[in-house]
Write a protein that holds these residues in place. Sequence first.
Motif, PDB file in Angstrom:
ATOM      1  N   PHE A  13       0.869  -1.178   0.000  1.00 26.29           N
ATOM      2  CA  PHE A  13       0.000   0.000   0.000  1.00 26.29           C
ATOM      3  C   PHE A  13       0.900   1.221   0.000  1.00 26.29           C
ATOM      4  CE2 PHE A  13      -2.076   3.440   2.326  1.00 26.29           C
ATOM      5  CZ  PHE A  13      -3.271   3.557   1.639  1.00 26.29           C
ATOM      6  N   TYR A  14       0.640   2.196  -0.864  1.00 24.75           N
ATOM      7  CA  TYR A  14       1.485   3.384  -0.920  1.00 24.75           C
ATOM      8  C   TYR A  14       0.963   4.446   0.042  1.00 24.75           C
ATOM      9  CZ  TYR A  14       4.730   6.763  -2.843  1.00 24.75           C
ATOM     10  OH  TYR A  14       5.762   7.659  -3.003  1.00 24.75           O
ATOM     11  N   ALA A  16      -3.601   4.689  -7.904  1.00 24.53           N
ATOM     12  CA  ALA A  16      -3.970   5.038  -6.537  1.00 24.53           C
ATOM     13  C   ALA A  16      -4.746   6.349  -6.565  1.00 24.53           C
ATOM     14  CB  ALA A  16      -2.723   5.177  -5.665  1.00 24.53           C
ATOM     15  N   VAL A  17      -5.622   6.523  -5.575  1.00 22.32           N
ATOM     16  CA  VAL A  17      -6.426   7.748  -5.485  1.00 22.32           C
ATOM     17  C   VAL A  17      -6.345   8.327  -4.067  1.00 22.32           C
ATOM     18  CG1 VAL A  17      -8.013   7.171  -7.363  1.00 22.32           C
ATOM     19  CG2 VAL A  17      -8.517   6.377  -5.034  1.00 22.32           C
ATOM     20  N   GLN A  18      -6.695   9.599  -3.975  1.00 20.25           N
ATOM     21  CA  GLN A  18      -6.612  10.294  -2.680  1.00 20.25           C
ATOM     22  C   GLN A  18      -7.931  10.214  -1.918  1.00 20.25           C
ATOM     23  OE1 GLN A  18      -4.589  14.199  -3.137  1.00 20.25           O
ATOM     24  NE2 GLN A  18      -4.171  13.567  -5.243  1.00 20.25           N
ATOM     25  N   ASP A  19      -9.001   9.912  -2.614  1.00 22.89           N
ATOM     26  CA  ASP A  19     -10.333   9.722  -2.031  1.00 22.89           C
ATOM     27  C   ASP A  19     -11.171   9.091  -3.131  1.00 22.89           C
ATOM     28  OD1 ASP A  19     -11.163  11.709  -3.877  1.00 22.89           O
ATOM     29  OD2 ASP A  19     -10.635  13.257  -2.420  1.00 22.89           O
ATOM     30  N   PRO A  66      -6.677   7.936   1.304  1.00 24.37           N
ATOM     31  CA  PRO A  66      -5.967   7.371   0.152  1.00 24.37           C
ATOM     32  C   PRO A  66      -6.227   5.872  -0.004  1.00 24.37           C
ATOM     33  CG  PRO A  66      -4.497   8.816   1.376  1.00 24.37           C
ATOM     34  CD  PRO A  66      -5.738   8.643   2.214  1.00 24.37           C
ATOM     35  N   LEU A  67      -6.343   5.431  -1.238  1.00 28.39           N
ATOM     36  CA  LEU A  67      -6.629   4.040  -1.566  1.00 28.39           C
ATOM     37  C   LEU A  67      -5.860   3.642  -2.822  1.00 28.39           C
ATOM     38  CD1 LEU A  67     -10.476   4.521  -1.196  1.00 28.39           C
ATOM     39  CD2 LEU A  67      -9.166   2.953   0.251  1.00 28.39           C
ATOM     40  N   GLU A  68      -5.426   2.392  -2.869  1.00 27.51           N
ATOM     41  CA  GLU A  68      -4.905   1.838  -4.117  1.00 27.51           C
ATOM     42  C   GLU A  68      -6.066   1.563  -5.070  1.00 27.51           C
ATOM     43  OE1 GLU A  68      -1.412   0.924  -4.790  1.00 27.51           O
ATOM     44  OE2 GLU A  68      -1.247   2.257  -3.070  1.00 27.51           O
ATOM     45  N   VAL A 122      -7.198  11.529  -8.406  1.00 28.85           N
ATOM     46  CA  VAL A 122      -6.035  10.733  -8.833  1.00 28.85           C
ATOM     47  C   VAL A 122      -4.814  11.046  -7.975  1.00 28.85           C
ATOM     48  CG1 VAL A 122      -4.383  10.343 -10.716  1.00 28.85           C
ATOM     49  CG2 VAL A 122      -6.819  10.709 -11.244  1.00 28.85           C
ATOM     50  N   TRP A 123      -4.131  10.001  -7.514  1.00 30.08           N
ATOM     51  CA  TRP A 123      -2.769  10.137  -7.009  1.00 30.08           C
ATOM     52  C   TRP A 123      -1.829   9.779  -8.168  1.00 30.08           C
ATOM     53  CZ3 TRP A 123       0.032  12.302  -3.371  1.00 30.08           C
ATOM     54  CH2 TRP A 123       1.343  11.870  -3.178  1.00 30.08           C
ATOM     55  N   ALA A 124      -2.033   8.594  -8.726  1.00 34.80           N
ATOM     56  CA  ALA A 124      -1.308   8.169  -9.929  1.00 34.80           C
ATOM     57  C   ALA A 124      -2.213   7.166 -10.634  1.00 34.80           C
ATOM     58  CB  ALA A 124       0.020   7.523  -9.574  1.00 34.80           C
ATOM     59  N   GLY A 125      -2.247   7.212 -11.950  1.00 39.06           N
ATOM     60  CA  GLY A 125      -3.121   6.296 -12.666  1.00 39.06           C
ATOM     61  C   GLY A 125      -2.555   5.938 -14.020  1.00 39.06           C
TER      62      GLY A 125
END
Lengths: 139, 139, 139
Positions: free
Chosen positions: A53-54, C45-48, C69-71, C111-114
Amino acid sequence: MNYRAVETTGEYVARLETGADWRAQIESLADAVEADAAWFTALGAVQDAELWFYDQDACEYEPVAFDDPLEVASCVGNVSWLDDERFAHTHAVLSDDDGTAYAGHLNEATVWAGEVYLRTFEAPLEREYDESTDLNLWL
Amino acid sequence: MNYRAVETTGEYVARLETGADWRAQIESLADAVEADAAWFTALGAVQDAELWFYDQDACEYEPVAFDDPLEVASCVGNVSWLDDERFAHTHAVLSDDDGTAYAGHLNEATVWAGEVYLRTFEAPLEREYDESTDLNLWL
Amino acid sequence: MNYRAVETTGEYVARLETGADWRAQIESLADAVEADAAWFTALGAVQDAELWFYDQDACEYEPVAFDDPLEVASCVGNVSWLDDERFAHTHAVLSDDDGTAYAGHLNEATVWAGEVYLRTFEAPLEREYDESTDLNLWL
């Protein structure tokens, strides 16, 4: 958003070897077919697993280990170059005998059985350091 | 690892019929397009479901039944020949009204709505008995 | 079951922008490449996030919100026309720092990273009202 049109150079189905590492097997497949970039989906089962998990505040991965057999209900990822090696960025959804699901970035897992579909692209994907996320990202 | 380059012979999108069985619908699609091998991803919702978990010690599947409506958050699988019939090996991630996820090998589920992308390959995939896992595997 | 053979017109990989909305980014990609129909898989991963569950009795979506945050362990979906706009029907499996999985119809997420793979099809997919499910379905 960054995006790129890609040309598919090959398509492959593979069966992962019982007892081997799930992600390393996908990287071996990528090496075998000389993939400079690829996308895959997969399914199967594993004998154990380590999900990551990041932590978006600390900007580091935290491992979560599973020592029991799990189904691989979903696996999506891609192959790119990272530090001169082929890296299979692999996310997975796992499940136990209650049907309970666990998920995340799959670092390692011992294959029970695995079925993969991989397509390779002509233009290489190369990961480079991204300051805002502290991750290695492509494009 | 066993792998094979594949040639795609067709690509299809399908909408599964409300009230029909999810996996049987994918097998009907495979029959309709005469798929000897195929890969698919899908999403949608079901009215109930039976997931299977493979017990790697006893070497048998254990069913987990769900009697309530669930989202199909992910579905990945492939079509191959098994005992002279087309078999859709189907893994799925389901979720309930809390967002809680359940996952595994999808044996059956009553379709509420389902959207499938399937690509067919030229060379047949045929499942045969594998002694080390007690499963029917291809390649 | 309704199905249609499709012709692929383009394939794309994309990296979603940190801080943007996950689904809106996929719709921007679809706009950028003028997709009349498309299929995608993605991870990141996302921030919400806000997941939706479809209540099959009330025939309406119920939101479930996540503020942490979630993967994005899996993301599968498609692009079609809905009310004269491109709509990315997006299902996702998310996970937290315990590896616990949450899943459903993804309405929005920061988005955190996608990382996305999208393929576009020649014949448009258009959603129309379906009486039996009270949903907008294509084909």
